[in-house]
Design a protein around this motif. Structure first.
Motif, mmCIF file in Angstrom:
data_model
loop_
_atom_site.group_PDB
_atom_site.id
_atom_site.type_symbol
_atom_site.label_atom_id
_atom_site.label_comp_id
_atom_site.label_asym_id
_atom_site.label_seq_id
_atom_site.Cartn_x
_atom_site.Cartn_y
_atom_site.Cartn_z
ATOM 1 N N ASN A 81 -4.640 0.028 -4.627
ATOM 2 C CA ASN A 81 -3.305 -0.561 -4.663
ATOM 3 C C ASN A 81 -3.163 -1.631 -3.574
ATOM 4 O O ASN A 81 -2.609 -2.701 -3.814
ATOM 5 C CB ASN A 81 -2.242 0.518 -4.476
ATOM 6 N N TYR A 82 -3.677 -1.360 -2.394
ATOM 7 C CA TYR A 82 -3.566 -2.297 -1.275
ATOM 8 C C TYR A 82 -4.329 -3.596 -1.542
ATOM 9 O O TYR A 82 -3.812 -4.676 -1.300
ATOM 10 C CB TYR A 82 -4.081 -1.631 0.011
ATOM 11 N N ILE A 83 -5.572 -3.496 -2.038
ATOM 12 C CA ILE A 83 -6.372 -4.716 -2.223
ATOM 13 C C ILE A 83 -5.969 -5.520 -3.458
ATOM 14 O O ILE A 83 -6.304 -6.694 -3.558
ATOM 15 C CB ILE A 83 -7.896 -4.430 -2.249
ATOM 16 N N MET A 122 -8.556 15.992 -3.801
ATOM 17 C CA MET A 122 -7.298 15.379 -4.050
ATOM 18 C C MET A 122 -6.985 14.317 -2.992
ATOM 19 O O MET A 122 -6.469 13.251 -3.329
ATOM 20 C CB MET A 122 -6.209 16.446 -4.052
ATOM 21 N N ILE A 123 -7.338 14.605 -1.758
ATOM 22 C CA ILE A 123 -7.066 13.660 -0.673
ATOM 23 C C ILE A 123 -7.895 12.398 -0.853
ATOM 24 O O ILE A 123 -7.393 11.285 -0.675
ATOM 25 C CB ILE A 123 -7.340 14.312 0.697
ATOM 26 N N VAL A 124 -9.147 12.563 -1.230
ATOM 27 C CA VAL A 124 -10.015 11.405 -1.446
ATOM 28 C C VAL A 124 -9.485 10.558 -2.604
ATOM 29 O O VAL A 124 -9.444 9.328 -2.521
ATOM 30 C CB VAL A 124 -11.474 11.849 -1.715
ATOM 31 N N GLY A 125 -9.059 11.183 -3.654
ATOM 32 C CA GLY A 125 -8.497 10.463 -4.791
ATOM 33 C C GLY A 125 -7.254 9.676 -4.407
ATOM 34 O O GLY A 125 -7.073 8.527 -4.821
ATOM 35 N N ALA A 126 -6.405 10.280 -3.595
ATOM 36 C CA ALA A 126 -5.199 9.587 -3.137
ATOM 37 C C ALA A 126 -5.568 8.402 -2.258
ATOM 38 O O ALA A 126 -4.970 7.320 -2.373
ATOM 39 C CB ALA A 126 -4.305 10.548 -2.375
ATOM 40 N N VAL A 165 -8.373 6.654 -2.339
ATOM 41 C CA VAL A 165 -8.929 5.621 -3.207
ATOM 42 C C VAL A 165 -7.816 4.890 -3.947
ATOM 43 O O VAL A 165 -7.807 3.654 -4.033
ATOM 44 C CB VAL A 165 -9.964 6.224 -4.191
ATOM 45 N N GLY A 166 -6.880 5.640 -4.464
ATOM 46 C CA GLY A 166 -5.751 5.036 -5.178
ATOM 47 C C GLY A 166 -4.940 4.102 -4.294
ATOM 48 O O GLY A 166 -4.581 2.997 -4.695
#
Length: 61
Positions: free
Chosen positions: A12-14, A1-5, A7-8
């Motif tokens: 969003n940032y780029i 879950m942490i990795v998915g967050a 990545v998300g």
């Protein structure tokens, strides 16, 4: 879950538009061909230097 967050948030940032209306990913894709040419020039230069050094080594020994 942490990795998915993570990545998300990264995506969003780029893809987020900055003050001039462009995103980081747009800047990267626009500059990629220029950077590729620079990398090719650097690689060619490095290969020439390695070849010269190898020839000098052969000559001296």
């Amino acid at each position: 879950m942490i990795v998915g967050a993570a990545v998300g948030l990264g995506i969003n940032y780029i893809t987020k538009k900055n003050a001039d209306g462009r995103s980081i990913i747009e800047d990267l894709t626009d500059n990629a061909p220029e950077w590729l040419d620079k990398v090719k020039q650097l690689a060619d230069s490095t290969l020439e230097k390695v070849g010269k050094t190898a020839e000098d080594f052969k000559t001296n020994f």
